[in-house]
Design an enzyme around this catalytic site. Sequence first.
Site, PDB file in Angstrom:
ATOM      1  N   GLY A 136      34.298 -10.160  28.900  1.00  0.00           N
ATOM      2  CA  GLY A 136      34.909  -9.975  30.209  1.00  0.00           C
ATOM      3  C   GLY A 136      35.808  -8.769  30.359  1.00  0.00           C
ATOM      4  O   GLY A 136      36.364  -8.556  31.441  1.00  0.00           O
ATOM      5  N   CYS A 187      16.784  -3.365  54.718  1.00  0.00           N
ATOM      6  CA  CYS A 187      17.041  -3.948  56.037  1.00  0.00           C
ATOM      7  C   CYS A 187      18.149  -4.992  56.015  1.00  0.00           C
ATOM      8  O   CYS A 187      17.918  -6.177  56.259  1.00  0.00           O
ATOM      9  CB  CYS A 187      15.751  -4.545  56.589  1.00  0.00           C
ATOM     10  SG  CYS A 187      14.560  -3.277  56.943  1.00  0.00           S
ATOM     11  N   TYR A 222      24.986  -5.204  34.988  1.00  0.00           N
ATOM     12  CA  TYR A 222      24.795  -6.132  36.116  1.00  0.00           C
ATOM     13  C   TYR A 222      24.193  -5.471  37.350  1.00  0.00           C
ATOM     14  O   TYR A 222      24.397  -5.949  38.467  1.00  0.00           O
ATOM     15  CB  TYR A 222      26.120  -6.838  36.470  1.00  0.00           C
ATOM     16  CG  TYR A 222      26.697  -7.621  35.315  1.00  0.00           C
ATOM     17  CD1 TYR A 222      26.125  -8.822  34.924  1.00  0.00           C
ATOM     18  CD2 TYR A 222      27.777  -7.137  34.574  1.00  0.00           C
ATOM     19  CE1 TYR A 222      26.633  -9.534  33.841  1.00  0.00           C
ATOM     20  CE2 TYR A 222      28.286  -7.834  33.491  1.00  0.00           C
ATOM     21  CZ  TYR A 222      27.703  -9.040  33.135  1.00  0.00           C
ATOM     22  OH  TYR A 222      28.197  -9.738  32.063  1.00  0.00           O
TER      23      TYR A 222
END
Length: 430
Positions: free
Chosen positions: A251, A360, A389
């Site tokens: 983390g 879109c 990620y």
Amino acid sequence: MGDVHPALPESAAIDGDGVLMLGGCRITDLVERFGTPLYVFDRASILERLSTCVTALGPNGSLHYACKAYLATWLLKLLRQAGAGIDVCSSSELAIAIAGGIEPQHIRLHGNNKSGPLLAEAIARCIGAIVVDGLAELQEVISCARGLRLRASILLRLNPGIEAHTHRYLQTGILDSKFGIPVTTGDARLAVGNALAAPDAVELLGYHAHIGTQILELEPYELLMQTLLSFAKEVYAETGYTPSQLSPGGGVGITYTDETPPSLASWIGALREQVERAGMGGSLHLSVELGRAIIGTAGTAIYTTGTVKRVGDIRTFVSLDGGMADNIRPALYGARYAAIAGTKMHAPNTQTVTLAGPYCESGDLLVAGVDMPNLDPGDLVVLPAAGAYCLPMSSNYNGALRPAVVVVDNGSAALVQRRQTLQDLLALDV
Ligand SMILES: Cc1ncc(COP(=O)(O)O)c(C=O)c1O
């Protein structure tokens, strides 16, 4: 950290024409060969971060790269070279890790809903540790191991009830989380008891917790270590059991724009200090699971500029040829990125623009409000720190084809993942 931008790899440089170079390669040359959107990984940067961790951890510690951040077989070779293991959280990740030659004992399996077949495979392969996420899963591991007449090595993933200062979606250690076995409710104590009562089926290596990701301070980790260590002491007082392993997960944050995360060596030093303070320094194995901090700033995304649209004096949209299909993080949880005019590195900034993707969705904006030089169609725009990620969360939205991936090192560039093709998409239709 690079001199050109704190979120670019060390190897980043600028050539005489004002073109950004990565790993000794001009980005214009890379784009000519491989097209855009292009993801470029700097090999030296990955190896440097892996070896910093492995060295700081020493013989009584281990690094398990959290491959959810980014996984491909070329990277597994670097993990093996650096002496790192891997943290997987699905049967596909497990299969890829094994296909890439990671030894089962260096694999650790995570997940809050591991299937029976996945647990059976992990036990049969004798992987380093199954990180047990709940009381029900513990029972399943015990009966599965008994069925296979094997003993599974396990860590218990505890939920320490700690709030890390990061986005709500990136917090995993608060009590109201789907991950882990809560300490405060008494479930964690119960789980230890259940594991110790089944020594034929499971070997309880110790305790694990992971409090979130993109964490920039040491304090939450100090608090986490204190929570794990005092839990260990309580259990010892009641049962005489001492863990041989402790894992505070991963983390550690990275620089995306101007953040200043702790160095990996100082983070590991702070973890060790807590272990020493608790008087458990001698024998306790410290294992960490970093993803973003290993791969994040090593990866750079390159896009080609398309249309430029000025909406009165409200906003100027510069459209790129990639966006939320290859990097959903800004749309998903407001992730912030820097942006660099990679073919106009010496040009002064003259405007504030919003970099939009071509998909879109109005939310398909990669960077809102960034100062840039004048951008013309065909100019290259670079997003640093795109290594973690982004690609694993990429999609085929609007028929987007997943980008090519290139590894650069010392002036050479190798294509390690080709761009998806329309044939790849159509191949799934039966
Ligand atoms: C259990 C576990 N370990 C490690 C990590 C890696 O986190 P990071 O990439 O921020 O280091 C994660 C990701 O959230 C995780 O869920």
